[in-house]
Design a protein around this motif. Structure first.
Motif, short mmCIF file in Angstrom:
data_model
loop_
_atom_site.label_atom_id
_atom_site.label_comp_id
_atom_site.label_asym_id
_atom_site.label_seq_id
_atom_site.Cartn_x
_atom_site.Cartn_y
_atom_site.Cartn_z
N SER A 127 0.89 -1.81 -0.22
CA SER A 127 0.18 0.05 0.32
C SER A 127 1.10 1.31 0.32
O SER A 127 2.05 1.02 0.53
N VAL A 181 -0.29 5.04 0.90
CA VAL A 181 -0.97 6.11 2.03
C VAL A 181 -0.59 7.08 1.81
O VAL A 181 -0.01 7.57 2.32
N THR A 216 -3.35 4.99 -5.89
CA THR A 216 -3.85 5.43 -5.05
C THR A 216 -3.73 7.33 -6.07
O THR A 216 -3.36 7.61 -6.78
N THR A 217 -4.91 8.01 -5.98
CA THR A 217 -4.77 9.26 -6.09
C THR A 217 -5.95 10.17 -5.13
O THR A 217 -6.09 9.87 -4.27
N ASP A 221 -2.29 10.94 -9.32
CA ASP A 221 -2.45 9.50 -9.32
C ASP A 221 -0.93 9.54 -8.16
O ASP A 221 0.56 9.35 -9.09
#
Length: 181
Positions: free
Chosen positions: A59, A61, A92-93, A113
């Motif tokens: 991930s 974050v 993630t954006t 992005d």
């Protein structure tokens, strides 16, 4: 009409253990760095001033500065907490608008992005921001990213960190690699 039931358990003041369900996949305890593979229920021990927080391996974050609400400060200084994985990639954006009006319905917003996919290196791609909106307070020309790579033993030692092909420096603090650009 339906109804919802919420069940909460509060640990006793002398008990810092809680049961936590870990979904399928590899999850990292943000406080200890321990990796847990789910699905399963585990018992964790945390002091009462923290909560069990697990982040899926692989991930990214995105975090803005600490604030009471999203319009208190602009987002020109961001932190990316990166939890690398050889098994998962991440996308993630970051979404921004003026936080006050419905101008976003007419396209007045900005997105950035971010992606990461492990190969023989760990490329983190931060795309240029797309879009704009009118807000004197939240408008800015440049953004600083503080990247914190939560290193794990199975990744080995960091050989070098590059930005647009040029090597940059980083600091290591408690097994977290920190670089700013």
């Amino acid at each position: 009409a339906g109804s919802a039931h919420i069940y909460m358990t509060t640990p006793k003041s002398d008990d810092s253990t809680r049961e936590v369900f870990i979904p399928d996949g590899k999850w990292i305890d943000v406080w200890s760095g321990e990796t847990v593979t789910g699905p399963k229920t585990i018992t964790v021990s945390h002091p009462l001033n923290t909560s069990p927080i697990f982040v899926r391996a692989g991930s990214v974050v995105a975090l803005a500065e600490n604030m009471k609400n999203t319009s208190e400060k602009n987002w020109s200084n961001m932190t990316l907490d990166v939890y690398p994985s050889k098994d998962y990639s991440a996308k993630t954006t970051i979404y921004e608008d003026d936080t006050k009006t419905v101008a976003y319905k007419e396209g007045q917003s900005r997105t950035t992005d971010i992606s990461m996919e492990y190969t023989d290196a760990l490329p983190i791609d931060i795309a240029p921001a797309v879009g704009s909106f009118v807000d004197d307070f939240r408008g800015f020309e440049e953004r600083t990213f503080n990247v914190r790579i939560h290193a794990r033993e199975d990744f080995g030692a960091i050989q070098k960190i590059t930005l647009n092909g040029s090597e940059i420096s980083a600091t290591i603090h408690q097994n977290v690699i920190i670089c700013t650009y």
